[in-house]
Design a protein around this motif. Structure first.
Motif, PDB file in Angstrom:
ATOM      1  N   TYR B 187      -1.339  -0.008  10.314  1.00 45.07           N
ATOM      2  CA  TYR B 187      -1.447  -1.449  10.475  1.00 45.07           C
ATOM      3  C   TYR B 187      -0.484  -2.197   9.558  1.00 45.07           C
ATOM      4  O   TYR B 187       0.176  -3.153   9.967  1.00 45.07           O
ATOM      5  N   ALA B 188      -0.395  -1.745   8.313  1.00 48.51           N
ATOM      6  CA  ALA B 188       0.489  -2.426   7.350  1.00 48.51           C
ATOM      7  C   ALA B 188       1.910  -2.505   7.889  1.00 48.51           C
ATOM      8  O   ALA B 188       2.591  -3.527   7.791  1.00 48.51           O
ATOM      9  N   ARG B 189       2.338  -1.417   8.511  1.00 46.15           N
ATOM     10  CA  ARG B 189       3.698  -1.362   9.048  1.00 46.15           C
ATOM     11  C   ARG B 189       3.873  -2.358  10.187  1.00 46.15           C
ATOM     12  O   ARG B 189       4.814  -3.155  10.206  1.00 46.15           O
ATOM     13  N   GLU B 190       2.960  -2.338  11.154  1.00 48.61           N
ATOM     14  CA  GLU B 190       3.096  -3.253  12.293  1.00 48.61           C
ATOM     15  C   GLU B 190       2.885  -4.704  11.881  1.00 48.61           C
ATOM     16  O   GLU B 190       3.489  -5.611  12.445  1.00 48.61           O
ATOM     17  N   LEU B 191       2.030  -4.899  10.910  1.00 42.88           N
ATOM     18  CA  LEU B 191       1.804  -6.259  10.420  1.00 42.88           C
ATOM     19  C   LEU B 191       3.120  -6.890   9.983  1.00 42.88           C
ATOM     20  O   LEU B 191       3.421  -8.041  10.315  1.00 42.88           O
ATOM     21  N   ASP B 215       6.728  -1.395   0.348  1.00 46.95           N
ATOM     22  CA  ASP B 215       5.796  -2.461   0.730  1.00 46.95           C
ATOM     23  C   ASP B 215       4.792  -1.979   1.765  1.00 46.95           C
ATOM     24  O   ASP B 215       3.626  -2.383   1.750  1.00 46.95           O
ATOM     25  N   VAL B 216       5.277  -1.124   2.682  1.00 46.96           N
ATOM     26  CA  VAL B 216       4.351  -0.576   3.678  1.00 46.96           C
ATOM     27  C   VAL B 216       3.230   0.172   2.958  1.00 46.96           C
ATOM     28  O   VAL B 216       2.040  -0.040   3.222  1.00 46.96           O
ATOM     29  N   ALA B 217       3.611   1.024   2.025  1.00 52.12           N
ATOM     30  CA  ALA B 217       2.618   1.820   1.303  1.00 52.12           C
ATOM     31  C   ALA B 217       1.688   0.922   0.469  1.00 52.12           C
ATOM     32  O   ALA B 217       0.475   1.110   0.460  1.00 52.12           O
ATOM     33  N   ALA B 218       2.272  -0.083  -0.176  1.00 50.32           N
ATOM     34  CA  ALA B 218       1.465  -0.960  -1.034  1.00 50.32           C
ATOM     35  C   ALA B 218       0.478  -1.779  -0.201  1.00 50.32           C
ATOM     36  O   ALA B 218      -0.701  -1.905  -0.545  1.00 50.32           O
ATOM     37  N   LEU B 219       0.956  -2.319   0.943  1.00 50.83           N
ATOM     38  CA  LEU B 219       0.052  -3.135   1.765  1.00 50.83           C
ATOM     39  C   LEU B 219      -1.036  -2.284   2.400  1.00 50.83           C
ATOM     40  O   LEU B 219      -2.168  -2.730   2.566  1.00 50.83           O
ATOM     41  N   ALA B 220      -0.678  -1.047   2.759  1.00 46.68           N
ATOM     42  CA  ALA B 220      -1.703  -0.156   3.318  1.00 46.68           C
ATOM     43  C   ALA B 220      -2.845  -0.013   2.306  1.00 46.68           C
ATOM     44  O   ALA B 220      -4.018  -0.103   2.666  1.00 46.68           O
ATOM     45  N   ARG B 221      -2.487   0.143   1.047  1.00 48.82           N
ATOM     46  CA  ARG B 221      -3.534   0.275   0.014  1.00 48.82           C
ATOM     47  C   ARG B 221      -4.337  -1.017  -0.115  1.00 48.82           C
ATOM     48  O   ARG B 221      -5.549  -0.994  -0.272  1.00 48.82           O
ATOM     49  N   ALA B 222      -3.641  -2.127  -0.042  1.00 52.11           N
ATOM     50  CA  ALA B 222      -4.327  -3.416  -0.189  1.00 52.11           C
ATOM     51  C   ALA B 222      -5.308  -3.659   0.962  1.00 52.11           C
ATOM     52  O   ALA B 222      -6.281  -4.396   0.816  1.00 52.11           O
ATOM     53  N   LEU B 223      -5.041  -3.029   2.094  1.00 52.95           N
ATOM     54  CA  LEU B 223      -5.881  -3.261   3.276  1.00 52.95           C
ATOM     55  C   LEU B 223      -6.963  -2.196   3.454  1.00 52.95           C
ATOM     56  O   LEU B 223      -7.670  -2.178   4.455  1.00 52.95           O
TER      57      LEU B 223
END
Lengths: 531, 541
Positions: B187-191, B215-223
């Motif tokens: 999801y982080a990637r497509e977001l 950023d993809v990896a960081a946002l995945a963690r945040a989500l």
């Protein structure tokens, strides 16, 4: 006698290597057919939608006791199963396909699937039609990608004299996703070849702006639709069926019901018979999602699945017989697929739920005999959710069809399908070189004598022809990659020089292959060098 | 000098308010791009009301349609006939719910009782967040469609917040399994790639200009931490809901790359996803990406440098200045000089929804067939429409991929993806062979187009030329050349002279429903519309 695969040889080998065979014609047995001799090999894809239960289609007899244990409510009585071999049987309603197997015209491939099989009908159908992996999303179909290599820039400037026929035909209303190309689906939809839709491609001036651009595109598409429909209709009218396609089996169905799959294959046979050079046909049958009532309790050889398989078996058998009678058998290869197999253990509704691997069938006169693959080993402790483990990747079956049938080199198959492509012997028996088909240069028994084509200074290609009486001679020119670049016909009588064609500017210098075909089905090839 | 510079300014400002002629053609253009096929009455009203008032009307917040109901007597212990099922328990195999949902959606598309952008925006969103893959509980799918209606012209930030934790989206892009121990980047990637920033050119390893793999990896963690209640095959009273499971959430600090200002996201628990969205929306790239998608849906597919500079950028500024409210952007676009440039009028190939709507809506669909279209048939008809659109390659609940339909992103074909020889035949069959057919029926009950209603709505149907001109205004984006008009006229007149036509229409209008008078006119109109809908021009809007 097997037909040598000329064009594909030309596509891979260089033309000179191909040219010890300066005067080739087909065996007399095929002269009775009216097929265009330069039309190519054809693949017929039979899509069995819903997820066919492989374990009740091809039954591993050596596992029968274990199957009895895990499939007890749906397993078919052993004595009713037709034996293909001592170890493998086929559903009682598939007698006709058993006969095809005995004749060497059916090649079952066991336990076909892909890693991490998806059990959704739609997603798994996407995977099977696109030829992708479980986690890949491809928007093109596997056949579409192959056809894209044969019909460059399609649909721009199609149809044309060299490629006048649709690349693919989907019987029905919807263009099959297997043929989805990078730009557009390669298939024409045909419900009834005699009754096609004529679109109103009325031309009128268009404004020179964006609206005009789109309008021109649509008009071209409409014209293309009409052109293709025209050749489809002509082929269907010229073609015939040499056998009567049977109704559904009235032992298990009401009397006089059409077999829906047979009705589709009947149309395919007619179009092939009529000389349509379409490479791929798709037909479609629904109903294999047998969650409930797959078998009848106590009569496990009956039920929904039996009805479906009966239709499949009779239809494929009638189709094959039709092709045989018309001498078309060696040009057509058939393939069935279903998006997944079903689970090993049945559910409580005398049905089976979505599973994983399942069998595919290849049929035709050129399939390799025997069964490909081993029987699945049945473990009595198998979980309720387990499907049949995969033995062959479906992309290897597809890829091997491309290799065996369309002579695509393995490295190209890897690009078209997947990097780990492993060749499986599937349909290679017609590919052996057969010297019996070649005759030396010089007059034929029927009195034909075809000289060597001579390009002259006026850019014309001239050829001396002796014809036994007045005849029409069709000719087709192929480039070094085996693509048709030009086709037409001339009328010939007695001995004379004929101007075959004036070289179009679009043809680059090089060596071309000229194939000439008589109305009675004979054909000869000659080399032409344009400088 | 001053004249010249003002000319230059107007050329350089395509988004300046449209100041040209406001006539029926322009009004129809606006309505065609915002409705599924305008009625003559709507065009006339819009012409009279003027551009601003019409755009106000189109963008007005309106009530959303009432939810789909159980329309036939299937066994479903929780729902009575005529009641909605959208909030009722799910037993996993209530077949009618799927058909009810489809029927409902398509009946909304063809409804002609209001002039509003809501339905057409609904499909914009369906394509924007193209949730694909396995179909789930129909309640979940309704929830998604309702969100698109509720926020049709709402706020992009709110939409992104809702979508990020929507059960179907969590399911589709694996958010529901995204876990601090095992982050899932889907999801982080497509977001970032599709829904906000957009993927820029790859300028270094893992660096896509607007964001990086870091950023993809960081946002995945945040989500991490969002879970669905088990709504797929539930026999219980489980509602379609997601919830935050703090034990699955990564409470650590997430370091973003220099592309995202080296920002740091600290543990925000159940609200952390909102911070993620705020960060992404603080970049103009997100606004630009969104405005490009709007542009391709409403104006044209090609976005050249000039459009980028003078249309997309200013729209993106408007979006950001209005805190991601969408209305001001749509208003600016739909009232701009650029939108009314002649070259764009009719330059979009209709998608299957546009195609269906443009056939039916101007006739007020089959609304007059009240005897047949009781509850069950009404739904069955809508379901039949959904099958047509599926055959035309638009399966509304199953977009081909998360990127949506190719027509809106795949260069250089774009809208042309909707048409192939096969699909052209299918379109012709649906329009000419089915909907206009004299024997068109729904489940064995015959229904027919309301030609009488259409004729009655025309200004002067007794004048055959005026009748044709007015009809073409409704159904085609631009005038036809005279040879085409004569061809169509031939279908109507069948050799009658002007007077004969006038008399025929007089009797027709004076004797509604009387077969002897209805038949000659209806037959001619049927032929006329079959010819009209078969023209290449009809595929455009």
């Amino acid at each position: 006698m097997k037909r040598r695969n000329f064009l594909q040889a030309a596509a891979t080998l260089s033309i000179p290597a191909f040219f010890p065979l300066t005067n080739t014609r087909a065996s007399t047995s095929r002269f009775t057919s009216m097929i265009a001799p330069d039309s190519d090999r054809i693949l017929v894809i039979v899509h069995l939608f819903g997820g066919n239960d492989g374990l009740n289609t091809l039954i591993p007899l050596d596992q029968y006791d274990d199957l009895k244990d895990v499939r007890k409510h749906i397993l078919i009585e052993e004595s009713r199963i037709h034996k293909l071999t001592d170890e493998l049987g086929i559903h009682p309603e598939m007698k006709d396909m058993k006969n095809l197997f005995d004749e060497g015209k059916l090649r079952p491939v066991q336990s076909v699937g892909y890693p991490d099989q998806n059990r959704s009908h739609f997603r798994s159908t996407d995977i099977y039609t696109s030829g992708s992996g479980a986690d890949e999303f491809l928007t093109t179909g596997w056949m579409g990608r192959y056809l894209d290599t044969q019909y460059a820039h399609y649909p721009v400037n199609y149809p044309n004299p060299g490629q006048p026929h649709p690349p693919a035909i989907s019987i029905g209303d919807v263009a099959h996703p297997t043929c989805e190309g990078p730009k557009i689906n390669f298939s024409q939809t045909v419900l009834d070849p005699d009754n096609t839709r004529e679109l109103n491609a009325m031309t009128a001036a268009v404004p020179n702006d964006r609206y005009g651009d789109e309008l021109s595109f649509i008009r071209t598409t409409m014209q293309q639709t009409n052109d293709y429909n025209g050749v489809i209709k002509a082929a269907a009218q010229k073609g015939k069926n040499a056998v009567t396609y049977r109704y559904r089996d009235d032992r298990i169905y009401p009397k006089n019901q059409y077999n829906p799959l047979a009705e589709q294959l009947k149309k395919v046979a007619r179009m092939i018979s009529g000389g349509l050079q379409t490479k791929v046909y798709t037909v479609y049958m629904n109903g294999f999602d047998t969650h409930a009532g797959q078998v009848i309790e106590g009569n496990e050889h009956q039920g929904t699945h039996a009805l479906l398989l009966s239709d499949v078996s009779r239809a494929i058998s009638d189709f094959q017989n039709d092709l045989k009678k018309q001498g078309l058998e060696e040009r057509v290869l058939g393939m069935t697929f279903s998006e997944f197999g079903r689970r090993i253990r049945p559910n409580a509704s005398f049905g089976t739920d979505h599973g994983t691997a399942g069998p595919m069938f290849l049929f035709g006169n050129c399939v390799n005999g025997g069964i490909l693959g081993d029987n699945v080993k049945i473990d009595r402790n198998i979980s309720q959710g387990a499907g049949v483990p995969m033995q062959f990747d479906f992309r290897d079956v597809y890829g091997s069809i491309l290799v065996d049938w369309f002579n695509v080199p393995s490295y190209s198959v890897k690009n078209l399908l997947h990097d780990n492509f492993k060749y499986l012997p599937i349909a290679s028996t017609c590919n052996e070189e057969s010297t019996a088909e070649t005759t030396p240069e010089g007059p034929t028994e029927e009195g034909w004598d075809i000289g060597n084509p001579r390009p002259n200074s006026a850019n014309q290609v001239v050829i001396n022809i002796t014809s036994p009486g007045t005849n029409t001679l069709r000719y087709t020119l192929f480039d070094g990659r085996g693509r048709m670049v030009l086709a037409n016909q001339i009328s010939v009588a007695g001995t004379a020089d004929h101007v075959l064609f004036t070289r179009p500017a679009r043809l680059p210098s090089g060596t071309y292959l000229l194939r000439l075909a008589t109305e009675s089905g004979g054909n000869m090839t000659r080399q032409v060098t344009l400088n | 000098m001053s004249t010249q510079s003002s000319t230059q300014r107007s050329v350089a400002a395509p988004l300046s308010p449209y100041s040209g002629t406001w006539d029926k053609e322009r009004a129809a253009h606006l309505l065609r791009r915002t409705l599924y096929g305008p009625l003559l009455e709507e065009i006339k009203t819009a012409e009279k009301a003027g551009l601003q008032a019409t755009v106000d009307l189109l963008l007005k917040d309106v009530a959303i349609p009432s939810p789909p109901v159980k329309y036939r007597n299937d066994y479903d212990e929780y729902v009575q006939l005529g009641d909605t099922w959208v909030d009722k328990n799910y037993r996993g195999n209530n077949q009618y719910r799927s058909q009810s949902l489809k029927g409902w959606y398509y009946n909304n598309i063809v409804r002609s009782d209001r002039t509003n952008i809501q339905e057409r925006m609904g499909f914009f969103w369906l394509n924007y967040f193209a949730i694909s893959g396995e179909l789930t509980d129909h309640r979940a799918m309704y929830q998604q469609l309702k969100l698109y209606q509720d926020l049709a012209v709402g706020n992009l930030r709110t939409m992104l917040q809702r979508i990020t934790v929507l059960p179907r989206m969590l399911f589709c892009l694996d958010g529901h399994t995204n876990d601090r121990r095992n982050p899932n980047e889907n999801y982080a990637r497509e977001l970032m790639e599709l829904f906000t920033l957009g993927k820029g050119p790859a300028v270094g390893p893992g660096d896509y200009t607007n964001y990086t793999e870091q950023d993809v990896a960081a946002l995945a963690r945040a989500l991490t931490g969002w879970r669905n209640k088990d709504f797929l095959y539930s026999d219980s009273n489980t509602p379609v809901e997601s919830y935050f499971d703090a034990t699955a959430h990564d409470t650590g600090t997430k370091q973003l790359s220099n592309r995202l200002g080296n920002k740091v996201i600290r543990n925000g628990g159940a609200n952390e996803y909102k911070e993620v969205i705020d960060i992404l929306l603080s970049y103009k790239a997100s606004a630009i990406n969104f405005c490009k998608r709007l542009y391709r849906y409403f104006v044209y597919y090609e976005i050249d440098n000039e459009v980028m500079t003078h249309v997309i950028h200013p729209l993106a500024d408007t979006l950001m200045a209005n805190n991601y409210e969408i209305k001001p952007v749509l208003r600016q676009l739909l009232t701009s000089e650029h939108f009314y440039r002649e070259t764009y009028r009719g330059a979009i190939i209709k998608n299957p929804h546009d195609f269906l709507g443009s056939i039916l809506r101007p006739f007020r669909e089959f609304d007059h067939e009240t005897k047949v279209l009781k509850l069950q048939r009404r739904y069955e008809l809508g379901d039949q429409y959904s099958n047509y659109c599926r055959d035309l390659k638009l399966e509304f609940l199953e977009p081909p991929t998360i990127a949506g339909w190719k027509a809106y992103y795949d260069s250089p074909q774009y809208y042309r993806h909707w048409l192939s020889p096969a699909l052209m035949q299918s379109r012709d069959k649906i329009a000419v062979g089915l909907l206009l057919d004299e024997d068109y029926h729904i489940k064995g009950d015959r229904i027919d187009i309301n030609y009488y209603g259409l004729v009655k709505s025309l200004s002067d149907p007794g004048d055959i030329d005026k009748l044709i001109a007015e009809t073409l205004l409704v159904f085609l984006p631009r005038p036809l050349v005279s040879s085409q008009v004569s061809y169509l006229k031939g279908k109507l007149s069948r050799g009658l002279d002007t007077k004969g036509w006038d008399r025929l229409i007089d009797q027709y209008l004076a004797n509604p429903g009387v077969k002897d008078y209805a038949r000659p006119v209806d037959d001619r109109l049927r032929d006329f519309f079959k010819a009209l809908f078969g023209l290449a021009e009809f595929q455009l809007h």
